[in-house]
Design a protein around this motif. Structure first.
Motif, PDB file in Angstrom:
ATOM      1  N   ARG A  55       0.834  -1.205   0.000  1.00 23.55           N
ATOM      2  CA  ARG A  55       0.000   0.000   0.000  1.00 23.55           C
ATOM      3  C   ARG A  55       0.873   1.261   0.000  1.00 23.55           C
ATOM      4  O   ARG A  55       0.632   2.190  -0.773  1.00 23.55           O
ATOM      5  N   ALA A  56       1.904   1.266   0.839  1.00 25.66           N
ATOM      6  CA  ALA A  56       2.793   2.432   0.903  1.00 25.66           C
ATOM      7  C   ALA A  56       3.513   2.656  -0.427  1.00 25.66           C
ATOM      8  O   ALA A  56       3.621   3.793  -0.905  1.00 25.66           O
ATOM      9  N   ARG A  57       3.988   1.564  -1.034  1.00 26.95           N
ATOM     10  CA  ARG A  57       4.687   1.686  -2.311  1.00 26.95           C
ATOM     11  C   ARG A  57       3.756   2.211  -3.402  1.00 26.95           C
ATOM     12  O   ARG A  57       4.105   3.110  -4.169  1.00 26.95           O
ATOM     13  N   LEU A  58       2.537   1.650  -3.480  1.00 28.79           N
ATOM     14  CA  LEU A  58       1.586   2.086  -4.507  1.00 28.79           C
ATOM     15  C   LEU A  58       1.159   3.537  -4.302  1.00 28.79           C
ATOM     16  O   LEU A  58       0.999   4.279  -5.273  1.00 28.79           O
ATOM     17  N   SER A  97      -5.130   2.751  -8.231  1.00 24.42           N
ATOM     18  CA  SER A  97      -6.139   3.113  -7.229  1.00 24.42           C
ATOM     19  C   SER A  97      -7.060   1.937  -6.946  1.00 24.42           C
ATOM     20  O   SER A  97      -7.467   1.715  -5.801  1.00 24.42           O
ATOM     21  N   GLY A  98      -7.381   1.156  -7.982  1.00 29.50           N
ATOM     22  CA  GLY A  98      -8.205  -0.043  -7.791  1.00 29.50           C
ATOM     23  C   GLY A  98      -7.499  -1.068  -6.921  1.00 29.50           C
ATOM     24  O   GLY A  98      -8.110  -1.676  -6.039  1.00 29.50           O
ATOM     25  N   VAL A  99      -6.202  -1.248  -7.142  1.00 30.80           N
ATOM     26  CA  VAL A  99      -5.429  -2.190  -6.324  1.00 30.80           C
ATOM     27  C   VAL A  99      -5.347  -1.667  -4.894  1.00 30.80           C
ATOM     28  O   VAL A  99      -5.475  -2.441  -3.937  1.00 30.80           O
ATOM     29  N   LEU A 100      -5.159  -0.356  -4.736  1.00 26.70           N
ATOM     30  CA  LEU A 100      -5.122   0.219  -3.385  1.00 26.70           C
ATOM     31  C   LEU A 100      -6.433  -0.044  -2.641  1.00 26.70           C
ATOM     32  O   LEU A 100      -6.422  -0.369  -1.453  1.00 26.70           O
ATOM     33  N   GLU A 101      -7.540   0.056  -3.342  1.00 28.42           N
ATOM     34  CA  GLU A 101      -8.840  -0.220  -2.726  1.00 28.42           C
ATOM     35  C   GLU A 101      -8.933  -1.688  -2.298  1.00 28.42           C
ATOM     36  O   GLU A 101      -9.414  -1.998  -1.210  1.00 28.42           O
ATOM     37  N   GLN A 102      -8.436  -2.592  -3.151  1.00 29.17           N
ATOM     38  CA  GLN A 102      -8.436  -4.020  -2.806  1.00 29.17           C
ATOM     39  C   GLN A 102      -7.547  -4.301  -1.601  1.00 29.17           C
ATOM     40  O   GLN A 102      -7.880  -5.136  -0.752  1.00 29.17           O
ATOM     41  N   LEU A 111      -9.405  -3.270   1.521  1.00 29.34           N
ATOM     42  CA  LEU A 111     -10.410  -4.274   1.868  1.00 29.34           C
ATOM     43  C   LEU A 111      -9.763  -5.513   2.490  1.00 29.34           C
ATOM     44  O   LEU A 111     -10.310  -6.105   3.425  1.00 29.34           O
ATOM     45  N   ALA A 112      -8.585  -5.898   1.985  1.00 31.39           N
ATOM     46  CA  ALA A 112      -7.866  -7.045   2.553  1.00 31.39           C
ATOM     47  C   ALA A 112      -7.444  -6.748   3.993  1.00 31.39           C
ATOM     48  O   ALA A 112      -7.534  -7.623   4.865  1.00 31.39           O
ATOM     49  N   LEU A 113      -7.005  -5.520   4.249  1.00 30.62           N
ATOM     50  CA  LEU A 113      -6.633  -5.140   5.618  1.00 30.62           C
ATOM     51  C   LEU A 113      -7.853  -5.174   6.545  1.00 30.62           C
ATOM     52  O   LEU A 113      -7.747  -5.593   7.704  1.00 30.62           O
ATOM     53  N   GLU A 114      -9.009  -4.786   6.022  1.00 31.60           N
ATOM     54  CA  GLU A 114     -10.247  -4.873   6.807  1.00 31.60           C
ATOM     55  C   GLU A 114     -10.582  -6.336   7.115  1.00 31.60           C
ATOM     56  O   GLU A 114     -10.986  -6.665   8.240  1.00 31.60           O
ATOM     57  N   ARG A 115     -10.411  -7.213   6.110  1.00 28.65           N
ATOM     58  CA  ARG A 115     -10.680  -8.642   6.339  1.00 28.65           C
ATOM     59  C   ARG A 115      -9.733  -9.216   7.389  1.00 28.65           C
ATOM     60  O   ARG A 115     -10.132 -10.060   8.190  1.00 28.65           O
ATOM     61  N   LEU A 116      -8.500  -8.727   7.408  1.00 29.65           N
ATOM     62  CA  LEU A 116      -7.548  -9.169   8.431  1.00 29.65           C
ATOM     63  C   LEU A 116      -8.065  -8.813   9.823  1.00 29.65           C
ATOM     64  O   LEU A 116      -8.016  -9.629  10.743  1.00 29.65           O
ATOM     65  N   GLU A 117      -8.551  -7.598   9.959  1.00 30.63           N
ATOM     66  CA  GLU A 117      -9.070  -7.144  11.255  1.00 30.63           C
ATOM     67  C   GLU A 117     -10.336  -7.914  11.654  1.00 30.63           C
ATOM     68  O   GLU A 117     -10.544  -8.202  12.832  1.00 30.63           O
ATOM     69  N   GLU A 118     -11.163  -8.260  10.674  1.00 30.78           N
ATOM     70  CA  GLU A 118     -12.423  -8.975  10.941  1.00 30.78           C
ATOM     71  C   GLU A 118     -12.217 -10.466  11.161  1.00 30.78           C
ATOM     72  O   GLU A 118     -13.134 -11.165  11.601  1.00 30.78           O
ATOM     73  N   GLY A 119     -11.026 -10.963  10.777  1.00 32.05           N
ATOM     74  CA  GLY A 119     -10.762 -12.393  10.913  1.00 32.05           C
ATOM     75  C   GLY A 119     -11.239 -13.224   9.739  1.00 32.05           C
ATOM     76  O   GLY A 119     -11.347 -14.442   9.846  1.00 32.05           O
ATOM     77  N   THR A 120     -11.520 -12.577   8.608  1.00 31.20           N
ATOM     78  CA  THR A 120     -11.984 -13.313   7.424  1.00 31.20           C
ATOM     79  C   THR A 120     -10.952 -13.333   6.315  1.00 31.20           C
ATOM     80  O   THR A 120     -11.241 -13.799   5.212  1.00 31.20           O
ATOM     81  N   LYS A 164      -2.002 -20.600   0.733  1.00 34.49           N
ATOM     82  CA  LYS A 164      -0.964 -19.613   1.050  1.00 34.49           C
ATOM     83  C   LYS A 164      -0.200 -19.174  -0.194  1.00 34.49           C
ATOM     84  O   LYS A 164       0.161 -18.006  -0.317  1.00 34.49           O
ATOM     85  N   GLN A 165       0.016 -20.120  -1.118  1.00 40.24           N
ATOM     86  CA  GLN A 165       0.749 -19.769  -2.331  1.00 40.24           C
ATOM     87  C   GLN A 165       0.017 -18.677  -3.116  1.00 40.24           C
ATOM     88  O   GLN A 165       0.638 -17.782  -3.674  1.00 40.24           O
ATOM     89  N   ARG A 166      -1.291 -18.756  -3.158  1.00 33.09           N
ATOM     90  CA  ARG A 166      -2.075 -17.725  -3.864  1.00 33.09           C
ATOM     91  C   ARG A 166      -1.972 -16.394  -3.132  1.00 33.09           C
ATOM     92  O   ARG A 166      -1.798 -15.344  -3.743  1.00 33.09           O
ATOM     93  N   LEU A 167      -2.063 -16.428  -1.811  1.00 31.89           N
ATOM     94  CA  LEU A 167      -1.976 -15.196  -1.030  1.00 31.89           C
ATOM     95  C   LEU A 167      -0.575 -14.591  -1.113  1.00 31.89           C
ATOM     96  O   LEU A 167      -0.422 -13.372  -1.055  1.00 31.89           O
ATOM     97  N   GLN A 168       0.438 -15.435  -1.256  1.00 34.65           N
ATOM     98  CA  GLN A 168       1.792 -14.902  -1.415  1.00 34.65           C
ATOM     99  C   GLN A 168       1.930 -14.199  -2.757  1.00 34.65           C
ATOM    100  O   GLN A 168       2.611 -13.184  -2.862  1.00 34.65           O
ATOM    101  N   ALA A 169       1.283 -14.730  -3.775  1.00 36.77           N
ATOM    102  CA  ALA A 169       1.332 -14.113  -5.109  1.00 36.77           C
ATOM    103  C   ALA A 169       0.461 -12.868  -5.175  1.00 36.77           C
ATOM    104  O   ALA A 169       0.852 -11.842  -5.738  1.00 36.77           O
ATOM    105  N   ILE A 170      -0.750 -12.965  -4.614  1.00 33.99           N
ATOM    106  CA  ILE A 170      -1.708 -11.849  -4.626  1.00 33.99           C
ATOM    107  C   ILE A 170      -2.248 -11.703  -3.200  1.00 33.99           C
ATOM    108  O   ILE A 170      -3.278 -12.288  -2.853  1.00 33.99           O
ATOM    109  N   PRO A 171      -1.569 -10.927  -2.360  1.00 38.57           N
ATOM    110  CA  PRO A 171      -1.965 -10.855  -0.947  1.00 38.57           C
ATOM    111  C   PRO A 171      -3.353 -10.270  -0.697  1.00 38.57           C
ATOM    112  O   PRO A 171      -3.907 -10.443   0.384  1.00 38.57           O
ATOM    113  N   TYR A 172      -3.940  -9.629  -1.696  1.00 39.78           N
ATOM    114  CA  TYR A 172      -5.278  -9.064  -1.537  1.00 39.78           C
ATOM    115  C   TYR A 172      -6.349  -9.911  -2.221  1.00 39.78           C
ATOM    116  O   TYR A 172      -7.480  -9.469  -2.421  1.00 39.78           O
TER     117      TYR A 172
END
Length: 129
Positions: A23-26, A77-82, A85-94, A107-115
């Motif tokens: 997020r910071a890099r983007l 901007s679309g990726v930043l929005e995703q 949302l991924a950070l929100e899911r982390l907080e919600e436990g989903t 995990k392999q998919r999340l490593q490639a596309i963490p969002y």
């Protein structure tokens, strides 16, 4: 097919850090691209351009570059929005749970596309429709 294991607290923390770094890099990339895209217009508005006539091809190239940069900003901007949302899911436990079938995303998919919001099977099905 083997069912993926749930993510540990340590793995969730690592994914959170990856998302924050991405997020910071983007955000930096988007700011830099916006400055470049708008920089040409600012020069023209402040009168920094000489009174020499500009060739139509140069104008076309400048317009193309500006439109291309703006489309990159929009995509980022679309990726930043995703990512948000991924950070929100982390907080919600989903985080890491497919929004379509409810299974754990490998995990392999999340490593490639963490969002990622879907497992590969559901994402493929979604893209074909």
């Amino acid at each position: 097919m083997r069912k993926p294991k749930a993510l540990t607290k340590e793995e969730l923390q690592l994914f959170k850090q990856r998302l924050l770094d991405l997020r910071a890099r983007l955000r930096g990339d988007v700011s830099q691209m916006a400055e470049v895209a708008l920089g040409k217009n600012r020069g023209a508005a402040s009168g920094e351009i000489s009174s020499m006539p500009i060739h139509m091809a140069e104008l076309g190239t400048d317009n193309y570059e500006q439109e291309f940069t703006l489309s990159l900003i929009e995509a980022s901007s679309g990726v930043l929005e995703q990512i948000e949302l991924a950070l929100e899911r982390l907080e919600e436990g989903t985080y890491g749970i497919c929004e379509d079938c409810g299974c754990q995303i490998p995990k392999q998919r999340l490593q490639a596309i963490p969002y990622a919001t879907m497992c590969v099977k559901c994402a493929s099905k979604y893209e074909q429709t």
